[in-house]
Each structure stands twice: as structure tokens, then as C-alpha cells.
Design a protein around this motif. Structure first.
Motif, PDB file in Angstrom:
ATOM      1  N   LYS A  68       0.860  -1.173   0.000  1.00 50.87           N
ATOM      2  CA  LYS A  68       0.000   0.000   0.000  1.00 50.87           C
ATOM      3  C   LYS A  68       0.900   1.227   0.000  1.00 50.87           C
ATOM      4  N   THR A  71       0.296   7.212   0.609  1.00 44.23           N
ATOM      5  CA  THR A  71      -0.813   8.147   0.423  1.00 44.23           C
ATOM      6  C   THR A  71      -1.749   7.600  -0.648  1.00 44.23           C
ATOM      7  N   GLU A  72      -2.988   8.054  -0.637  1.00 48.16           N
ATOM      8  CA  GLU A  72      -3.912   7.635  -1.685  1.00 48.16           C
ATOM      9  C   GLU A  72      -3.477   8.224  -3.019  1.00 48.16           C
ATOM     10  N   ARG A  94      -7.895   6.889  -4.726  1.00 47.34           N
ATOM     11  CA  ARG A  94      -8.942   7.557  -3.946  1.00 47.34           C
ATOM     12  C   ARG A  94     -10.286   7.417  -4.652  1.00 47.34           C
TER      13      ARG A  94
END
Length: 144
Positions: A68, A71-72, A94
Motif C-alpha cells: 500500500k 498516500t492515496e 482515492r
């Protein structure tokens, strides 16, 4: 040029994920950095050479495709011909973000839960390129 069309389709977002940091990915990363975008490079698990290349070209982060990002993402471009990357990229973008499948061929996309698409996320593919795409890419590359 497929890489350029992918970047255009990814939209104007600041945080751009690139899945499959190879020939097209490293060129698009440089153009995107020159446009002021932050690059998040995704590679095969353990591919430290590709991750180091991404970081040396100004990527904000580099890791395995299963990781992951910190940050998005606003958008993600998938160059690797691996359909299983689509759900991973959807999880990283996002709400309202885009995932662009940039390969000419890709293995089947596995089933995934609707909630990772929900929120107006988009999945797009790249088809044919035009002469204007080439002209626009060369202009952007010269600016970069």
C-alpha cells in the motif's frame, strides 16, 4: 507513446501510481515529474533494481505491487500485463480516481469486491494512438 496516452488518460491528479516500472513506466515517470506530479512506483516483489531506478528518477516512493503506498493515489497506470494488478490499483486510488490499463494485452482481471470500485473510481484502457498524440508527447518531452 502508449505511455504518453496513459498519462493523459490518468488525468490531472497529483499522486500517480505506475504499476510495472519498465520501458514505458520510466519514461512516463520523468514526464509526469516534470509536470509536478508525485510518482509512486510499483514493481515485482523484491525487484530492488527497478525500485532504485524509480527513486533515482524522482519517485516519492517505490515498493512491491502488493504494498500500500503511503498516500492515496489520484490515478494509477498499469503497464504490466497482469490482470490481478487491477484490484490492487483500485484499492490504492482515492474515490473518483482512475486506473488506466495501458498494455495491449493483459491476463484476465480476477473478480473483486464491488466496494473497491464504488466511489466513482474508473477503469480505463488505452487503444489506438494518433499522430497528434506523438506530437503532443514530443512537446511534453522537450519541456521535461
Amino acid at each position: 507513446l502508449i505511455g504518453w496516452r496513459s498519462l493523459v488518460m490518468a488525468g490531472e491528479g497529483q499522486n500517480l501510481g505506475i504499476y510495472g516500472f519498465g520501458a514505458a513506466g520510466h519514461i512516463v515517470a520523468q514526464v509526469a515529474r516534470a509536470q509536478g506530479r508525485s510518482i509512486y512506483a510499483f514493481t515485482r516483489n523484491g525487484d530492488r533494481d527497478a525500485q532504485q531506478l524509480a527513486l533515482s528518477l524522482g519517485a516519492a516512493w517505490a515498493g512491491a505491487s502488493e504494498d500500500k503506498p503511503p498516500t492515496e493515489l489520484d490515478a494509477a497506470i498499469i503497464y504490466a500485463p497482469i490482470g490481478a494488478l487491477v484490484p490492487l490499483a483500485l484499492r490504492a486510488v482515492r474515490k473518483g480516481g482512475r486506473v488506466v490499463c495501458a498494455g495491449i494485452h493483459m491476463s484476465d482481471i480476477p473478480a473483486f469486491p464491488y466496494n473497491i470500485l464504488w466511489g466513482e473510481r474508473q477503469i480505463l484502457s488505452v487503444a489506438n494512438l494518433t499522430r497528434q498524440d506523438g506530437i503532443d508527447f514530443l512537446a511534453a518531452a522537450a519541456k521535461a
